[in-house]
Scaffold this motif. Sequence first.
Motif, PDB file in Angstrom:
ATOM      1  N   LYS A   1       0.934  -1.161   0.088  1.00 60.17           N
ATOM      2  CA  LYS A   1       0.029   0.006   0.073  1.00 60.17           C
ATOM      3  C   LYS A   1       1.042   1.343  -0.010  1.00 60.17           C
ATOM      4  N   ALA A   2       0.448   2.179  -0.682  1.00 59.73           N
ATOM      5  CA  ALA A   2       1.214   3.439  -0.787  1.00 59.73           C
ATOM      6  C   ALA A   2       1.532   3.949   0.493  1.00 59.73           C
ATOM      7  N   GLN A   3       0.648   4.071   1.282  1.00 61.06           N
ATOM      8  CA  GLN A   3       1.019   4.823   2.512  1.00 61.06           C
ATOM      9  C   GLN A   3       2.019   4.016   3.425  1.00 61.06           C
ATOM     10  N   ASP A   4       1.863   2.504   3.534  1.00 61.17           N
ATOM     11  CA  ASP A   4       2.998   1.911   4.172  1.00 61.17           C
ATOM     12  C   ASP A   4       4.280   2.239   3.818  1.00 61.17           C
ATOM     13  N   VAL A   5       4.394   2.185   2.395  1.00 59.02           N
ATOM     14  CA  VAL A   5       5.566   2.126   1.844  1.00 59.02           C
ATOM     15  C   VAL A   5       6.307   3.320   1.785  1.00 59.02           C
ATOM     16  N   ILE A   6       5.549   4.506   1.691  1.00 65.63           N
ATOM     17  CA  ILE A   6       6.196   5.707   1.858  1.00 65.63           C
ATOM     18  C   ILE A   6       6.431   5.994   3.299  1.00 65.63           C
ATOM     19  N   GLY A   7       5.720   5.600   3.972  1.00 69.19           N
ATOM     20  CA  GLY A   7       6.160   5.681   5.564  1.00 69.19           C
ATOM     21  C   GLY A   7       7.410   5.129   5.955  1.00 69.19           C
ATOM     22  N   ALA A   8       7.542   3.796   5.496  1.00 70.02           N
ATOM     23  CA  ALA A   8       8.820   2.975   5.695  1.00 70.02           C
ATOM     24  C   ALA A   8      10.056   3.589   5.158  1.00 70.02           C
ATOM     25  N   TYR A   9       9.682   4.308   3.915  1.00 65.31           N
ATOM     26  CA  TYR A   9      10.847   4.833   3.021  1.00 65.31           C
ATOM     27  C   TYR A   9      11.263   6.265   3.951  1.00 65.31           C
ATOM     28  N   MET A  10      10.276   6.848   4.399  1.00 66.38           N
ATOM     29  CA  MET A  10      10.614   8.142   5.039  1.00 66.38           C
ATOM     30  C   MET A  10      11.283   7.903   6.382  1.00 66.38           C
TER      31      MET A  10
END
Lengths: 260, 251
Positions: free
Chosen positions: B232-241
Motif C-alpha cells: 500500500k502506498a501509505q505503508d511504503v512511503i512511511g517506511a521509506y521516510m
Amino acid sequence: MLSYLSSIWDYRYFWFSLVQNDLKQRYRGSVLGMGWSLLHPIAMTTILCVVFGGIFQQDYRFFGPFLLSGMTVWNFLTHSITMGCNSFFAAEAYIRQHPTPMAIYPLRTVLGSGFHFTVGMLLVVALSLWFLGFPGIVPILTLGPTILMIFILAWSLSIIFGLFTVIFRDTKHISEIGLQILFYLTPVMYPPSVLEGRRVGYLLKLNPISPFLELIRDPLIYLKTPSLETFGVALAITALTYTLAYSLLRSWEKRIIFHL
Amino acid sequence: MARLELDHVDLTFKVRSCNVITLKEFLLGKIFTNKTRPNMEVHALKNVSFCVEQGERLGIIGHNGAGKSTMLKTLAGVYQPTRGKRIIEGRVSSLFEIALGFEPEASGWENISFRSYLQGETPKTISKKRQAIADFTELGDFLKMPVRYYSAGMLVRLAFSIATSIDPEILLVDEVLAAGDLAFQEKARNRMKEMMARAHLMVMVSHDLGSIQTLCDRAIWMDHGSVRMFGKAQDVIGAYMNSVKPETAAA
C-alpha cells in the motif's frame, strides 16, 4: 519474419513522414528546391561525359546513359551504407522513448536516397529511349525485379553497417575508404571491357556490385535481356545480405540502446 | 483488461569506461586491454517481480540511481530484460524523456505529426486532435517556426501537449509534472490528473512523495536495483521516510 515486417508496416506513418521531412529539409531555402535532385545527376553526367568521354573515346549518346546508370546505382548503395552508419545515432531520442522495430531507422535513410535513385533511374530510361531506342517489352520488364533487389540490398546494407557502427564506431571511416577502393574496381565510370583481359579483370567478376550494374545496363544500354545467370548471382547476393541483416538485427536489436 | 507483470526480471548492461571499442582493442583483443580499461557492468535491476492489475495506480520511489527510471523503461519495452519475463496486456503510453526527439528543422506543426505517429496515431485520428494539441501549447504562430528556434520552455510545452493527447490504457510517467512556466504548470497538472484518471493502469516515478501519496494506491520502494518493499502506498512511503530520517539526523 512476417510479423517483423508487419510491425514495420504498423509504423508506416511515422517513418514515411520522417522521410518526407528529410527530403523537404534537404532543399530548404533553395530556389530550385526539388529541381536539384533532377539537375544534379544531369550536371554530373555532363561533366563526367566531357572529361571521361574524351579519355575513353566514347560517344556521348552511349556514354551518357551508361555513366548515369552506373552513378545512380553506385550512389544509392554507397549513400545507404555511409548514411546507414549514422541511422541509429540520429534516431537516439526516438529509440530512448519508444520501442519500435529498429529496421525503420535505416529504412528512413534508404528511402531518402531511394528518392534520388528513382529520379536518376527515370532519367536513365528517358536518355536511353532517346539516344538508344526501345529495347523491347521483356528487357524493360526485368527492371522491376532488379530494382526491387537493389532496394532490398540497400536496406540490408544500411542495417548491417548501422549496427556495426553502433558497436564499433570506426566502421564508418573504414567503410568510406573501402568504398573508395571498391569504386575503382567497379565498372561505374568505365565499361567492363576496359579491364577485361588484364590481370585485374578477375576482380570484376568477384565484385558484388557488378551483377546489379549489368542487370540495369543490359536492358537500358545494351538493349538486351540480362542473362539468367546474372539474375541468379544478384539474387544470391541479395538473399545473403538480407539474411545477414535480419539475423544481426534480431540478435542485436534489443541491445542497441545500451551502446548509443 | 490492462495488466503489467515483471517476473524475476534482471537487467544488466556493460558500460565501457569509454563506451566504444577502439581500433587498438579491436586488433589486440582482450589480452592487453582488459587490465587497463575494465568493462563496468551495471546491474540495474535485480530479480524484480511484481504485478499491477487493471485500475491500480503504482508509484515507484527510492533514492537516486535506485533503478526507478530503468524499471519504467523496462516496463515500456525500451529496455529488454536480460533475464526474466515482462508480461503486458494493453496498449502502453509512456511519458518520459519527452523533451527529446524533435526534428529540429521541422516546424512545430510537423513535429506534432511525427510524434503522434510514433505514438500510434494515423492521419485520420490525428486530424481531429491536431488543433486541440496546438491550442493546449498556447504557442500560436510559433508553431509555424522550426523547433530549433524554440526556448526550452516552449519545447516542453509542445512535448507535453503531444505526449498527453493520447488515450492511455497503460500509462507510464516519469516526473514530468514540472513542465513550463507557472501558468502552464497548473494547466499541465490538471491535464495529468485527467489523463491518469482515464488510464486503466498507471505507473509513475517521482521524488515528490506527496503526489505519489495522493495519486497512487500502491507503491514500490526500490533500493540499489532490488525491490525493498511493495505494498500500500501509505505503508511504503512511511517506511521509506523512516529509513531516510535517521541518515539526515546523523548528517
